[in-house]
Design a protein around this motif. Structure first.
Motif, PDB file in Angstrom:
ATOM      1  N   VAL A 112       0.976  -1.133  -0.094  1.00 39.51           N
ATOM      2  CA  VAL A 112       0.165  -0.053   0.088  1.00 39.51           C
ATOM      3  C   VAL A 112       0.703   1.363  -0.055  1.00 39.51           C
ATOM      4  N   CYS A 113       2.040   1.087   0.235  1.00 36.99           N
ATOM      5  CA  CYS A 113       2.942   2.469   0.356  1.00 36.99           C
ATOM      6  C   CYS A 113       3.161   2.910  -0.886  1.00 36.99           C
ATOM      7  N   GLN A 114       2.830   4.340  -1.213  1.00 38.85           N
ATOM      8  CA  GLN A 114       3.107   4.982  -2.435  1.00 38.85           C
ATOM      9  C   GLN A 114       4.463   5.546  -2.605  1.00 38.85           C
ATOM     10  N   PHE A 115       5.216   5.437  -1.488  1.00 38.34           N
ATOM     11  CA  PHE A 115       6.562   6.013  -1.503  1.00 38.34           C
ATOM     12  C   PHE A 115       7.768   5.180  -1.510  1.00 38.34           C
TER      13      PHE A 115
ATOM     14  N   LYS B  11      13.162   7.757   5.884  1.00 43.25           N
ATOM     15  CA  LYS B  11      13.201   8.920   5.166  1.00 43.25           C
ATOM     16  C   LYS B  11      12.568   9.157   3.904  1.00 43.25           C
ATOM     17  N   LEU B  12      12.036   7.930   3.614  1.00 43.55           N
ATOM     18  CA  LEU B  12      11.153   8.185   2.173  1.00 43.55           C
ATOM     19  C   LEU B  12       9.752   8.239   2.830  1.00 43.55           C
TER      20      LEU B  12
ATOM     21  N   PRO C 190      15.958  14.192   2.856  1.00 45.35           N
ATOM     22  CA  PRO C 190      15.587  14.337   1.579  1.00 45.35           C
ATOM     23  C   PRO C 190      14.435  15.062   1.317  1.00 45.35           C
ATOM     24  N   MET C 191      13.585  15.557   2.455  1.00 45.51           N
ATOM     25  CA  MET C 191      12.284  16.131   1.964  1.00 45.51           C
ATOM     26  C   MET C 191      12.363  17.685   2.863  1.00 45.51           C
ATOM     27  N   ALA C 192      12.187  18.678   2.301  1.00 41.88           N
ATOM     28  CA  ALA C 192      12.262  19.888   2.922  1.00 41.88           C
ATOM     29  C   ALA C 192      10.777  20.371   3.072  1.00 41.88           C
ATOM     30  N   VAL C 193       9.611  19.915   2.298  1.00 44.90           N
ATOM     31  CA  VAL C 193       8.506  20.392   2.416  1.00 44.90           C
ATOM     32  C   VAL C 193       7.845  20.549   3.774  1.00 44.90           C
ATOM     33  N   PRO C 194       8.115  19.685   4.729  1.00 45.22           N
ATOM     34  CA  PRO C 194       7.577  19.739   6.044  1.00 45.22           C
ATOM     35  C   PRO C 194       7.908  20.774   6.891  1.00 45.22           C
TER      36      PRO C 194
END
Length: 276
Positions: free
Chosen positions: A74-77, A92-93, A139-143
């Protein structure tokens, strides 16, 4: 009023314009280039507050997990993967959507939190300054960007965007009322400005262009803007003395030889953008 300062590429002078124009406009400065925030190198605010930014990630209880693999499916990432009889987590994903917890029939998945960066706030004279700082290797800056922009002060907020046209920039533009596009009179500058223009048009907000390192001639940026009826707010001249000043981390607005440039940009910004 929230004004985004963006560019289609890095190195055009976006932060130079953002920091100095914030002083000219007496605006709050927000550095959303969280992967490489450098506005504070120039403004040097007195930092009053630091806050950690946390995100959720799944925790798998090995005593309950049956290794059915439904969570991985179910994980899309691709944050979860079934390897033989084991479930591997790549935290981290993870985007914290919660789908894996919902499909886990054995109740083996719960959510915990981990730190991905921080937000710093301070004062430079009478203006508020804030920035986000993403931890190395995250890896993710959006938060962090969202956390930063959910705490905007009242008044004029000048938002120093990440470079380019990625999802980081898209998430900044969701919070803005107007935009300033910074470019330079080169083929690369024109190419990437066109990409930024298309992005800004999606949000249907007023915008104008500032040309950095302007040679004073009828360059390709001016010709393109004239053809497309795009407002040019102003320009910063190509100058060895300006380059020397900002390479030392100095604020150009505090130098009388350069102050008039940003006073003119300030006045023109109010003319070009729908000021509110």
């Amino acid at each position: 009023m929230n004004i985004a300062v963006l560019s289609g590429k890095g190195g055009t002078g976006k932060t130079t314009i953002s920091t100095n124009l914030a002083l000219a406009l007496k605006a709050n400065y927000i550095d959303c280039d969280v992967e490489e925030p450098n506005g504070f190198l120039f403004l040097k605010p007195d930092i009053k507050e630091t806050k950690c930014v946390l995100v959720e990630y799944p925790f798998i209880d090995d005593n309950k997990c049956t290794s059915c693999g439904e969570c991985a499916q179910v994980c899309q990432f691709n944050a979860l993967a079934k390897i033989k009889d084991n479930i591997m987590l790549f935290e981290k994903l993870c985007h914290g959507c919660g789908a894996c917890e919902i499909v886990c029939k054995s109740g083996a998945i719960t959510y915990r939190k981990r730190e991905i960066g921080k937000i710093e706030k301070g004062m430079r004279g009478d203006i508020n300054c804030s920035r986000g700082v993403l931890n190395v290797s995250e890896p993710m800056a959006v938060p962090i960007i969202k956390e930063l922009l959910n705490q905007l002060e009242k008044g004029i907020n000048l938002i120093d965007c990440p470079p380019g046209t990625s999802c980081n920039v898209v998430n900044v533009l969701k919070y803005t009322n107007a935009a300033i596009l910074v470019t330079e009179p080169t083929e690369f500058g024109l190419h990437d400005m066109k990409m930024a223009l298309e992005l800004v048009k999606v949000f249907n907000i007023p915008f104008g262009v500032i040309i950095n390192k302007d040679d004073g001639e009828g360059n390709l940026i001016k010709k393109y803007c004239k053809e497309k009826n795009i407002n040019i707010i102003g320009a910063i001249p190509y100058s060895k003395y300006i380059a020397i000043d900002y390479s030392k981390g100095n604020i150009l607005y505090e130098n009388l030889n350069h102050k008039y440039i940003f006073d003119e940009l300030c006045a023109r910004t109010k003319e070009v953008l729908q000021w509110s």
